[in-house]
Design a protein around this motif. Sequence first.
Motif, PDB file in Angstrom:
ATOM      1  N   GLY A 125      49.546  43.751  52.691  1.00 53.43           N
ATOM      2  CA  GLY A 125      49.114  42.378  52.541  1.00 53.43           C
ATOM      3  C   GLY A 125      47.610  42.247  52.474  1.00 53.43           C
ATOM      4  N   ALA A 126      46.878  43.136  53.112  1.00 56.86           N
ATOM      5  CA  ALA A 126      45.426  43.061  53.093  1.00 56.86           C
ATOM      6  C   ALA A 126      44.893  43.263  51.681  1.00 56.86           C
ATOM      7  CB  ALA A 126      44.832  44.117  54.033  1.00 56.86           C
ATOM      8  N   GLU A 127      45.490  44.192  50.942  1.00 54.05           N
ATOM      9  CA  GLU A 127      45.049  44.437  49.563  1.00 54.05           C
ATOM     10  C   GLU A 127      45.277  43.202  48.698  1.00 54.05           C
ATOM     11  OE1 GLU A 127      46.157  47.444  45.883  1.00 54.05           O
ATOM     12  OE2 GLU A 127      46.620  48.029  47.951  1.00 54.05           O
ATOM     13  N   ALA A 128      46.450  42.585  48.850  1.00 51.07           N
ATOM     14  CA  ALA A 128      46.732  41.380  48.074  1.00 51.07           C
ATOM     15  C   ALA A 128      45.808  40.244  48.472  1.00 51.07           C
ATOM     16  CB  ALA A 128      48.190  40.973  48.283  1.00 51.07           C
ATOM     17  N   ALA A 129      45.498  40.160  49.755  1.00 53.33           N
ATOM     18  CA  ALA A 129      44.607  39.104  50.235  1.00 53.33           C
ATOM     19  C   ALA A 129      43.204  39.280  49.658  1.00 53.33           C
ATOM     20  CB  ALA A 129      44.561  39.111  51.759  1.00 53.33           C
ATOM     21  N   VAL A 130      42.727  40.516  49.622  1.00 49.98           N
ATOM     22  CA  VAL A 130      41.397  40.767  49.050  1.00 49.98           C
ATOM     23  C   VAL A 130      41.376  40.405  47.570  1.00 49.98           C
ATOM     24  CG1 VAL A 130      39.727  42.584  48.491  1.00 49.98           C
ATOM     25  CG2 VAL A 130      40.791  42.524  50.742  1.00 49.98           C
ATOM     26  N   GLU A 131      42.443  40.748  46.848  1.00 48.79           N
ATOM     27  CA  GLU A 131      42.509  40.392  45.426  1.00 48.79           C
ATOM     28  C   GLU A 131      42.481  38.870  45.242  1.00 48.79           C
ATOM     29  OE1 GLU A 131      42.196  42.214  42.984  1.00 48.79           O
ATOM     30  OE2 GLU A 131      42.650  44.242  43.650  1.00 48.79           O
ATOM     31  N   ALA A 132      43.174  38.167  46.119  1.00 50.71           N
ATOM     32  CA  ALA A 132      43.179  36.705  46.034  1.00 50.71           C
ATOM     33  C   ALA A 132      41.800  36.135  46.327  1.00 50.71           C
ATOM     34  CB  ALA A 132      44.211  36.137  47.006  1.00 50.71           C
ATOM     35  N   LEU A 133      41.121  36.680  47.333  1.00 45.98           N
ATOM     36  CA  LEU A 133      39.766  36.224  47.653  1.00 45.98           C
ATOM     37  C   LEU A 133      38.805  36.529  46.509  1.00 45.98           C
ATOM     38  CD1 LEU A 133      39.412  37.245  51.412  1.00 45.98           C
ATOM     39  CD2 LEU A 133      39.545  34.929  50.486  1.00 45.98           C
ATOM     40  N   ALA A 134      38.989  37.695  45.848  1.00 46.05           N
ATOM     41  CA  ALA A 134      38.122  38.051  44.725  1.00 46.05           C
ATOM     42  C   ALA A 134      38.296  37.074  43.579  1.00 46.05           C
ATOM     43  CB  ALA A 134      38.420  39.480  44.270  1.00 46.05           C
ATOM     44  N   ALA A 135      39.525  36.661  43.357  1.00 48.90           N
ATOM     45  CA  ALA A 135      39.770  35.695  42.281  1.00 48.90           C
ATOM     46  C   ALA A 135      39.222  34.317  42.637  1.00 48.90           C
ATOM     47  CB  ALA A 135      41.270  35.624  41.998  1.00 48.90           C
ATOM     48  N   GLY A 172      34.676  46.904  45.582  1.00 42.52           N
ATOM     49  CA  GLY A 172      35.001  46.901  44.160  1.00 42.52           C
ATOM     50  C   GLY A 172      35.432  45.557  43.633  1.00 42.52           C
ATOM     51  N   ARG A 173      36.053  44.739  44.481  1.00 37.30           N
ATOM     52  CA  ARG A 173      36.612  43.471  44.000  1.00 37.30           C
ATOM     53  C   ARG A 173      35.923  42.240  44.572  1.00 37.30           C
ATOM     54  NH1 ARG A 173      39.324  44.442  39.458  1.00 37.30           N
ATOM     55  NH2 ARG A 173      41.011  45.941  39.728  1.00 37.30           N
ATOM     56  N   LEU A 174      35.906  42.188  45.911  1.00 35.00           N
ATOM     57  CA  LEU A 174      35.512  40.932  46.545  1.00 35.00           C
ATOM     58  C   LEU A 174      34.009  40.706  46.505  1.00 35.00           C
ATOM     59  CD1 LEU A 174      36.208  38.419  48.077  1.00 35.00           C
ATOM     60  CD2 LEU A 174      36.384  39.768  50.178  1.00 35.00           C
ATOM     61  N   LEU A 175      33.214  41.715  46.839  1.00 33.45           N
ATOM     62  CA  LEU A 175      31.768  41.499  46.907  1.00 33.45           C
ATOM     63  C   LEU A 175      31.162  41.116  45.556  1.00 33.45           C
ATOM     64  CD1 LEU A 175      30.573  44.220  49.444  1.00 33.45           C
ATOM     65  CD2 LEU A 175      30.962  41.789  49.815  1.00 33.45           C
ATOM     66  N   PRO A 176      31.554  41.794  44.440  1.00 31.42           N
ATOM     67  CA  PRO A 176      31.015  41.309  43.151  1.00 31.42           C
ATOM     68  C   PRO A 176      31.367  39.853  42.874  1.00 31.42           C
ATOM     69  CG  PRO A 176      31.959  43.491  42.909  1.00 31.42           C
ATOM     70  CD  PRO A 176      32.340  43.022  44.272  1.00 31.42           C
ATOM     71  N   ALA A 177      32.576  39.478  43.310  1.00 34.33           N
ATOM     72  CA  ALA A 177      32.968  38.088  43.104  1.00 34.33           C
ATOM     73  C   ALA A 177      32.131  37.149  43.967  1.00 34.33           C
ATOM     74  CB  ALA A 177      34.449  37.922  43.428  1.00 34.33           C
ATOM     75  N   LEU A 178      31.882  37.533  45.233  1.00 33.59           N
ATOM     76  CA  LEU A 178      31.036  36.711  46.095  1.00 33.59           C
ATOM     77  C   LEU A 178      29.600  36.681  45.597  1.00 33.59           C
ATOM     78  CD1 LEU A 178      32.369  37.854  49.599  1.00 33.59           C
ATOM     79  CD2 LEU A 178      32.663  35.599  48.553  1.00 33.59           C
ATOM     80  N   GLY A 179      29.188  37.771  44.921  1.00 37.76           N
ATOM     81  CA  GLY A 179      27.828  37.800  44.382  1.00 37.76           C
ATOM     82  C   GLY A 179      27.583  36.731  43.344  1.00 37.76           C
ATOM     83  N   GLY A 180      28.640  36.247  42.742  1.00 43.22           N
ATOM     84  CA  GLY A 180      28.483  35.169  41.772  1.00 43.22           C
ATOM     85  C   GLY A 180      28.348  33.807  42.412  1.00 43.22           C
ATOM     86  N   ASN A 181      28.524  33.711  43.717  1.00 38.39           N
ATOM     87  CA  ASN A 181      28.396  32.458  44.461  1.00 38.39           C
ATOM     88  C   ASN A 181      27.103  32.529  45.269  1.00 38.39           C
ATOM     89  OD1 ASN A 181      28.669  30.469  46.592  1.00 38.39           O
ATOM     90  ND2 ASN A 181      30.850  30.332  46.037  1.00 38.39           N
ATOM     91  N   ALA A 182      26.130  31.682  44.953  1.00 40.16           N
ATOM     92  CA  ALA A 182      24.794  31.764  45.555  1.00 40.16           C
ATOM     93  C   ALA A 182      24.850  31.669  47.070  1.00 40.16           C
ATOM     94  CB  ALA A 182      23.906  30.661  44.981  1.00 40.16           C
ATOM     95  N   ALA A 183      25.650  30.699  47.591  1.00 38.67           N
ATOM     96  CA  ALA A 183      25.726  30.538  49.044  1.00 38.67           C
ATOM     97  C   ALA A 183      26.358  31.765  49.697  1.00 38.67           C
ATOM     98  CB  ALA A 183      26.525  29.285  49.377  1.00 38.67           C
TER      99      ALA A 183
END
Length: 1625
Positions: A125-135, A172-183
């Motif tokens: 479930g953690a892997e799926a949760a990270v994918e959801a957060l990345a999206a 690989g997934r979540l941090l690049p996605a968060l990098g697109g959010n300035a806050a």
Amino acid sequence: MEVVLADALLSRCGDPCALLRAVCAPLSAERAEALRLLLQRLAAGGTPPGEAEALRRVAWEVALERCRPLLRGGEAAGAGCGERLRLARAARGALRHCVQLCGAPLAARLARDALAELAAGGGAGAEAAVEALAAAAPRLEEPALVARCVAAALALVREEGEGEAAAALVAGRLLPALGGNAAALRRVWEGLLGGGGGGPPRAGRALLALSALADAVLPRGPPGSGPDARLCPRFWRLVQEGLTERDGLCRKRARYLLKRALDLSGGQRAELRCPADGGDESSLFWWSAEKNEKLLRFWETYILIMETLEGNQIHVIKPVLPKLNSLYEHAISGEKGCWLFHPSWHMCIYKRMFESENKTLTKEGILHFLELYETKHLPNSLGFSEFVIGPLMDALSESSLYSRTPGQLMGACPPLGMRLQKFLATYIMLLPEEEKGSFLLKFIQKMTSRHWCAVPILFLSMALAYIPACKVLGTEGLHALRDVLQCTMITHQILLRGAAQCYLLQTAMRLTHVEKVSLPEVSSFLLSLRPEESLRRDTILWMELCSWLQVNDRCFRKSTTSDFEHQETTSLCQYVCSLVGEYLKTPASERENCLMPDWFEAKLVATMILLAADVEQMRNKHSGKSNIEWIELETFLNPLLDVLMKLGSNAYIPTLKTDKSLQLLLKLLQTCSLKCSNTQDDGVLFFIWKSLMMPVESILEFVLRRLTTNELSTVGDLDRCDLYLDLIPEIVNLCLQVSWKKVPSIKNFILSLTNASIRNLQERNSEEEPKLKEQIKKVASMASLTAVCEIMHRKPEAHLESLPSVDALKRFISFFQFNEVLKKPSYIEEKSSLCEETTSQGWGKIVARYVRDQWICLRFILNSFPTLAQEYEETSEMSLSTDERSRKFLQSALEALTILPSDQVLPVFDCMKVLVPKLLDSSESLCIEAFDLAWKITSSLSNTQLIFWSNLKAFVRFIFDTEVLAVAASAKGQAYAKIKEIIFKLIDMSTTKTGVFNVVLSHCCRSWIFPTTDERSALANAFLNAGNYCELITEACVFGTVFRRDQRLIQDVHAFIENLGEKCAANVVTESTNRDDHYVRICAIKFLCLLDGSNILHKMFMEDIFIKLLDKDKLVSRSRTRYYANSLQHRIKNRVWQTLLVLLPKLDQNFLCGTLDKVFQAGFGNNQASVKYFIEWIVILSLHKYPQFLNKLWDCFCYDEEKLKTSICTFLSVLSHFDIILQNTSEKKPALKKALIVVLQWCFNHNFSVRLYALVALKKIWGMCRLLHVEEFEALTPVIESSLQQVENMHGTGNARRNWQRIQDHFFFATFHPLEDYSLETIFYTLPRLSELAEDEWISLSKFDRFTDVPLPPAFQWYHSRTELRDLKPSDWSQQDMGSDSAETDSQTEWTDVQKKIIPWKNSTPSLDLEMVFQDRAAKLGKSNSRLIVVASLIDKPTNLGGLCRTSEIFGASALVVGSLHYIQDKQFQHLSVSAEQWLPLVEVKPSQLVDYLQQKKMEGYTIIGVEQTAKSFDLTEYCFPEKSLLLLGCIEGRCTVSQIVFGCCCDFCIFCFLEHPVFSDTSYCFFFNRNEHEGIPANLIHHLDVCVEIPQQGIIRSLNVHVSGALLIWEYTRQQVIKQKQQK
């Protein structure tokens, strides 16, 4: 194609919502991919306003009801592995597009659900949760939700243990996605570098996260509102930490971030400066547009060095090291004298080198770092000091780094030792005064903070001792030095231990600030030094210490316990007076029978008295006083003398006071006796002895009373008994040295003590339960008799054997019941004694001591009175014969060996030495039992350093006693065989324990060649033993093992210390053990040199040894016909011929006539150079002395060429010294004629080397013919001279001319003279050195001089080599030319070109379609945009797969497909891939799944390219590869063509009819193909072939290895793509 199809479908369908629902049910892999594509097009193209809301509802439904379950794995539970991966990849993309369509509400819903799952626990479930957060992350708007997402991401990154996969997923997934959010980016940045609540993650995890955020924290666009990593000191510290991490992946991430920042700064030509980190004023990173090019060059060099270090290969790294110098030139401002670049960057390079697994690289790094301060004036930096005390000292703890370089001689200081001295001295001088003390204190404390071996401690101590004198160390520093001294005591290497102590004392004298330390602290430090290892009165070190104390007298800080309160400082005299007074001042004790005081205080007081006295003597000498009154010394001794004078008369002196006074007296006498000079020349010693003579009678009276009455009654009193008995021999020695007037008092004392002790021992206890007091009295009495026996044995000049008591002693010992043990007494009456309860002596030790003392007494009687038994035979009631009494003693000795501890058996061995020869004939079995038991005890102690050597020497004296050997050899019975068995056991032991054979051989050689008077009377000629046990000499002549590297290192350091001579006090103080293996051969050679050829026994022995050595050489040659240089076989053969050369002059003509043929036969062997030279030398000397044997030499040239092919050069070399051979013959012309005929035949040999040797011999022989004017050869003159002239005048610079010049210049032909150079130095040192034998085979003359057990006569002539030969350097003509500039190459400042390994890192935009697990590696750490996929599912060899993996990663392939991921665990795969699998996406596709996989890739746009020589194949150099390529590989072993496999025909054309179909000719994608080596490509795969490419060949063999052919195509593809990219730019 996919996009076109999706757009066409959406345009034809009026209701996209219905289309999405239709595709979703049921959701297979193909439908999921279609769903993703449709959502992508809808999100990208926009929707009509009326349909937007409906589409958002459908997207919401798809995201929550379809995509999220797929990611959790619920709907894909029944699918295979490949199917699940496709579903998951499609679901991720679909979810991302759903969020784009629905916006912030769906993002918030997904984030909340995912955070709840993470809070509930990990797992799938953690892997799926990270994918959801990345999206969801790019569309999150609520600050609280963003903060929660960031916190969850950071928590996963920080998680240790099994959280590596989760951290990689987040990166690989979540941090690049968060990098697109300035806050979110700001919060992530603060969490990674600031730490937040959970603290910062460790370096590896932080670098993983920063690599994923590189696009955000190191943006390529204009500066924005987000964080800039270049301006954060913590970021740069993290990068530096990563550059030196042990994990290669971590280092690679750090280099990626550094290069990314540098490329960004250089491209922007930025103006920036990172703020200072803490109190450090210099910036960790800065950039200036004005110095853009200079900065780029600096950092390019820096990265080149760091990347080269990854190779871990010294031949690649060493050429790059000089570039470090250029880094320092750029890093330091010449004008301001400060650092332009922070020095910590340089420290990263050195730390990386220090921690390398390659010790050679570590050593190079240390040497380069230490050299900096010799050649460059570097600005001071706090970081440098911390680096020296930290990583540098950690690296210096490795012992192997202190080895000599190949060019250094034995005994030279290793390069690291010399560099350490210069570095530390220079560095300390450059430090500011206020920093010197703290740095040195930390440096010394570091030496105690870990377990250091003896070698590093020695060289670090030496470096400290060479620091120029400066007052920087206080009390804490002195204590640290004392702690280091304690560390030196761990090693068993006594010489190294002693040398380190000497240097540490010199360090204390040079660096101590005397005003900050007190004399008690100094004396406490001095007491840590062992007088038997370093600090002794007869050394230069002692005089240096006295001089230091004199210079600094009255400068030492006052002690807190000092009585001189009005003074700020204390003088040495005042301190010692106070010390003696305090020592003898004892409080009133409630109990008299307390334990003995510790010896520490007595040793301290005695040492300081002697030091103060020597300082007084030195002061008086400097002042010019000739008549010294010794006022101060008298003041020191008076308190002690007052107590000693009262001992005999005052019975009420406290026991503690008597103990301490006698302890001090004993220490003074023992310390004084260490002075190895004339007593009359030593004023201090003579005055002390003279003063101590006064209380002798009082002391003897006190000791006699204590030992003979009942005053010693407890176990604790046995320590006092030892004190009294230790005093007796010192007092006897004192009386004999100073005044013989006291000798009568000594004799009376001995008489009374002996008689009283015998009476005490003869008393019989009537009670069944013995009392402790009575048993202690017996122990003390037996110990007293032992002391008397030892004194009479060691001091025969006192003539104590004439005392009446000696007769009583002989009678008592003769009939004593040996091995009598004392029954343990009852302790009832002693339970109240506190001292008894705390005693350290057990009753077993007391009994063992009692038994040992019995055997010491018997040893004295047996050695001093051999007719003991006959004298008392008639008076004894139990009269026994001599043999019977001896047998009884020997049986008792065997019993004693079984009951005594191993460290107590020495006197028993000595007694057996006397008894066994008398019983060998009559009781051989009993003697053999004694041999076996003695050997068992000795061999069991081989790992016990402290007692092994003394026991071994006693064992050798027993077994190899002259009379024992002679009697055993005369009978030739079992005892003789047993002794020979023990000989070989000892030799075998000596291969693992250096020094054993030395003890045996030294004893035997001395007893055989220099027998004592007693031995000569027992044996007519002791030398007969040498012949009977010649195996000892034979094995000694060839003895020597091939040492391990650590053993060679210890030997080298020993040789270095010994070469220091008297400058190092340890050489003077430490007793030479002669345990070097060279001493075995030296002893044997010296023994042989002392033999006389005119003595018939000597002559027979030498001839026997000569034959045995020739047989050993033959045996070694048969065991291995070819052997490597410096192998054990080579060394043994070399030692054999060295010994034969020593024996040769002592052999006569008759013997040589029979053995010279064996020498010639040895010359036919395939010998190494050194052996060859010795054989040639022996042949030359033999023919020179007996030229009548010349026909034997000519016979050697008569064999066929097959036998002579490896040996002809040996015999031609003999002829090159033909002038020496013919010196003693009158008929020279016939010999010259024969020689000329023989040599001319070999001048035309097809072998070039043989022709060269023949020409050298021809030149020598022809020169002799010219001198003798031989008319018969005049016809040959034009031919021979023109030939020789042609050889001399060869043109060009080829090998022929060089080799001709070399062979003429070679020492054996140009300088060596067989007669004039005959010497021990030439045989054992010069010739082995010139023939490039291993250095541990060179035996210098200094070792012959140092080994004095077997001295050579002063008239011995064959000692030194001629200077001309001794000064030559090794140069073998047959070696390859090393080049004249080789030495210059190593010393040049910077190489013109170096090997540069570049890791691609630019243009690293990730492909969203790659596998999830490779996002961190491929997308963020340096993968290019290559569209090449390499399929190797048909390959099953791990070596080929490993090589392909490495090649694919280097050239940036997007993925490598293998048949099984298990291959990556194979060691062969990992050896070839060198971690490439960590950086390259690996996909598992089994061979059975290849058809589906290839069809799928064809649908995605890939084309097949085969590698085959066919009628229509394209030349690789002409074929243009499309961008999107997929390569299927198999092994290239079979030679059947594609048409044979597919169609069964013999032409290569059939398949190309199929390939001409328009589908293949119009495609823009390609696919590579190679065949499988076992079964060929299956037919179902051949149908997927699109085009064939042919690799041009020029050779005969028509196939390439699959890895090689694949690599060629991969490179050609890469080359074409690089050219296209450049053209587009």
